[in-house]
Design a protein around this motif. Structure first.
Motif, PDB file in Angstrom:
ATOM      1  N   SER A 162     -70.661  57.872 -34.763  1.00 15.24           N
ATOM      2  CA  SER A 162     -69.801  57.169 -35.714  1.00 15.24           C
ATOM      3  C   SER A 162     -68.567  56.616 -34.992  1.00 15.24           C
ATOM      4  O   SER A 162     -68.170  55.459 -35.170  1.00 15.24           O
ATOM      5  CB  SER A 162     -69.391  58.163 -36.806  1.00 15.24           C
ATOM      6  OG  SER A 162     -68.543  57.610 -37.740  1.00 15.24           O
ATOM      7  N   GLU A 163     -67.990  57.446 -34.145  1.00  9.77           N
ATOM      8  CA  GLU A 163     -66.770  57.047 -33.449  1.00  9.77           C
ATOM      9  C   GLU A 163     -67.034  56.027 -32.336  1.00  9.77           C
ATOM     10  O   GLU A 163     -66.289  55.057 -32.182  1.00  9.77           O
ATOM     11  CB  GLU A 163     -66.088  58.299 -32.885  1.00  9.77           C
ATOM     12  CG  GLU A 163     -64.632  58.241 -33.125  1.00  9.77           C
ATOM     13  CD  GLU A 163     -63.907  59.536 -32.908  1.00  9.77           C
ATOM     14  OE1 GLU A 163     -62.983  59.499 -32.107  1.00  9.77           O
ATOM     15  OE2 GLU A 163     -64.234  60.560 -33.531  1.00  9.77           O
ATOM     16  N   SER A 164     -68.133  56.243 -31.604  1.00 15.36           N
ATOM     17  CA  SER A 164     -68.466  55.318 -30.511  1.00 15.36           C
ATOM     18  C   SER A 164     -68.745  53.911 -31.048  1.00 15.36           C
ATOM     19  O   SER A 164     -68.445  52.920 -30.394  1.00 15.36           O
ATOM     20  CB  SER A 164     -69.713  55.791 -29.752  1.00 15.36           C
ATOM     21  OG  SER A 164     -69.489  57.041 -29.195  1.00 15.36           O
ATOM     22  N   LYS A 261     -49.736  70.345 -32.881  1.00 11.60           N
ATOM     23  CA  LYS A 261     -50.506  69.126 -32.586  1.00 11.60           C
ATOM     24  C   LYS A 261     -51.550  68.934 -33.675  1.00 11.60           C
ATOM     25  O   LYS A 261     -52.238  69.885 -34.051  1.00 11.60           O
ATOM     26  CB  LYS A 261     -51.206  69.283 -31.222  1.00 11.60           C
ATOM     27  CG  LYS A 261     -52.069  68.109 -30.803  1.00 11.60           C
ATOM     28  CD  LYS A 261     -51.216  66.966 -30.308  1.00 11.60           C
ATOM     29  CE  LYS A 261     -51.963  65.649 -30.368  1.00 11.60           C
ATOM     30  NZ  LYS A 261     -51.970  65.059 -31.732  1.00 11.60           N
ATOM     31  N   SER A 262     -51.675  67.684 -34.111  1.00 14.03           N
ATOM     32  CA  SER A 262     -52.623  67.401 -35.202  1.00 14.03           C
ATOM     33  C   SER A 262     -53.806  66.577 -34.700  1.00 14.03           C
ATOM     34  O   SER A 262     -53.781  66.011 -33.609  1.00 14.03           O
ATOM     35  CB  SER A 262     -51.912  66.606 -36.288  1.00 14.03           C
ATOM     36  OG  SER A 262     -51.639  65.309 -35.792  1.00 14.03           O
ATOM     37  N   GLY A 263     -54.843  66.508 -35.541  1.00 13.03           N
ATOM     38  CA  GLY A 263     -55.992  65.646 -35.278  1.00 13.03           C
ATOM     39  C   GLY A 263     -56.472  65.042 -36.579  1.00 13.03           C
ATOM     40  O   GLY A 263     -56.287  65.652 -37.645  1.00 13.03           O
ATOM     41  N   GLY A 289     -51.512  60.163 -40.084  1.00  9.79           N
ATOM     42  CA  GLY A 289     -52.771  60.736 -39.584  1.00  9.79           C
ATOM     43  C   GLY A 289     -52.708  62.241 -39.401  1.00  9.79           C
ATOM     44  O   GLY A 289     -53.469  62.803 -38.602  1.00  9.79           O
ATOM     45  N   ASN A 290     -51.817  62.910 -40.134  1.00 10.69           N
ATOM     46  CA  ASN A 290     -51.654  64.360 -39.991  1.00 10.69           C
ATOM     47  C   ASN A 290     -52.044  65.065 -41.301  1.00 10.69           C
ATOM     48  O   ASN A 290     -51.682  64.593 -42.388  1.00 10.69           O
ATOM     49  CB  ASN A 290     -50.194  64.685 -39.646  1.00 10.69           C
ATOM     50  CG  ASN A 290     -49.715  63.946 -38.396  1.00 10.69           C
ATOM     51  OD1 ASN A 290     -50.421  63.894 -37.390  1.00 10.69           O
ATOM     52  ND2 ASN A 290     -48.528  63.351 -38.462  1.00 10.69           N
ATOM     53  N   SER A 291     -52.733  66.185 -41.208  1.00  5.43           N
ATOM     54  CA  SER A 291     -53.227  66.910 -42.389  1.00  5.43           C
ATOM     55  C   SER A 291     -52.081  67.289 -43.330  1.00  5.43           C
ATOM     56  O   SER A 291     -51.111  67.942 -42.919  1.00  5.43           O
ATOM     57  CB  SER A 291     -53.946  68.180 -41.936  1.00  5.43           C
ATOM     58  OG  SER A 291     -54.225  69.002 -43.043  1.00  5.43           O
TER      59      SER A 291
END
Ligand code: DON
Length: 319
Positions: A162-164, A261-263, A289-291
């Protein structure tokens, strides 16, 4: 100030229950796989430096590690090159801009600022030794994450595909870095390694073990393995403190008191040096873009304990 393990457990339970009904935010929609994850998943995990674990909710669910993996690979290149070279080749500064900013590269073309934004993370993947050998580099990246977590991550193939298929902005970043001589290996191979590491499935428990390893000066408290030199721990914590939440990092540090750090997979990983690692997972994100819930639960927990990084030297944990 003395804190008991029971007090820590109680603060975690209260924070988790308080934040459980919180709504707001949306799953990352620019990566199709992430858009479809159950938005109600919610986990909180704490690993103390003595190895004690506190887990609440969905702490065994494997979600996309995404940008939290930037911390792991920053540690790998710090191990391979040392703190000074990483500073020279990438940098250790906040950009004050979104994680995928091209503008930030144009502004600071002498270095990609930090390994904790997309540009610096792709650059970090390019640096991983042995250069020129994608499989060998990947093995190093995965082994390092395994050592930090105390157990292996698992590639989420569907997320990787999906990301690629949609990472056009990151392709532009990779070529722009090449233009400024800040990619130290093949640009598309470096991008592929970065995309693959972002697509690793990880649990909140594994991330709190990583954070506890950093908090414990490089020795994983669950396995006892010395993963990196104690002198690198403050370097990695300072990178996280400077830019862990991108353009909202200052607000985060001011209100939470813990470098984290977030993802975009919904994970957040925080480090309290000498005390514990903490991680939270909840997919809906704010505009940066942070939870949303991940931030709220860690903040609530820290406030209940009444501690923060700028005062933690006064704190000891007793049983
Ligand atoms: O490169 C990307 O856009 C994603 N693989 C990771 C971005 C991310 O997690 C940003 N953090 N909040």
């Amino acid at each position: 100030m003395k804190l008991t393990i029971d007090q820590i457990r109680q603060a975690a339970q209260e924070a988790y229950q308080e934040v459980l009904p919180l709504t707001g935010g949306v799953n990352a929609h620019y990566i199709p796989f992430l858009a479809n994850i159950d938005p109600n998943l919610f986990g909180l995990s704490i690993t103390l430096v003595d190895g004690t674990k506190i887990n609440l909710g969905d702490t065994k669910y494997k979600f996309g590690i995404e940008s939290v993996s930037k911390v792991h690979t920053a540690i790998l290149i710090l191990k391979q090159y040392g703190a000074e070279k990483v500073l020279k080749m990438i940098g250790a500064d906040a950009t004050g801009l979104p994680f995928n900013s091209i503008f930030a590269i144009l502004l600071e073309k002498d270095h990609p600022s930090t390994p904790l934004v997309n540009a610096g993370a792709i650059s970090a993947c390019s640096m991983v030794i042995p250069t020129g050998d994608s499989n060998a580099k990947w093995a190093e990246i995965v082994q390092n994450i395994t050592d930090l977590c105390g157990s292996a991550p698992e590639l989420l193939e569907e997320l990787y595909e999906s990301e690629s298929a949609t990472n056009f902005n990151n392709r532009a970043i990779s070529w722009l870095l090449k233009n400024y001589n800040r990619i130290y290996d093949d640009p598309m191979m470096s991008l592929d390694l970065y995309t693959r590491q972002c697509s690793l499935g990880i649990t909140a428990e594994q991330l709190s073990a990583t954070a506890a390893t950093i908090a414990n000066g490089g020795t994983n408290p669950l396995t006892g393995k010395a993963v990196f030199e104690p002198s690198l721990a403050p370097k990695i914590t300072s990178l996280i403190a400077a830019v862990g939440f991108y353009q909202t990092t200052g607000d985060w540090m001011y209100t939470s008191g813990i470098p984290a750090k977030s993802g975009v997979g919904g994970g957040v990983m925080g480090v309290m040096p000498g005390l514990f690692g903490i991680s939270a997972f909840a997919p809906p994100l704010d505009d940066a873009g942070n939870s949303v819930k991940g931030q709220a639960v860690i903040k609530a927990f820290m406030q209940k304990l009444g501690i923060g990084i700028f005062q933690s030297q006064d704190v000891t944990i007793v049983s």
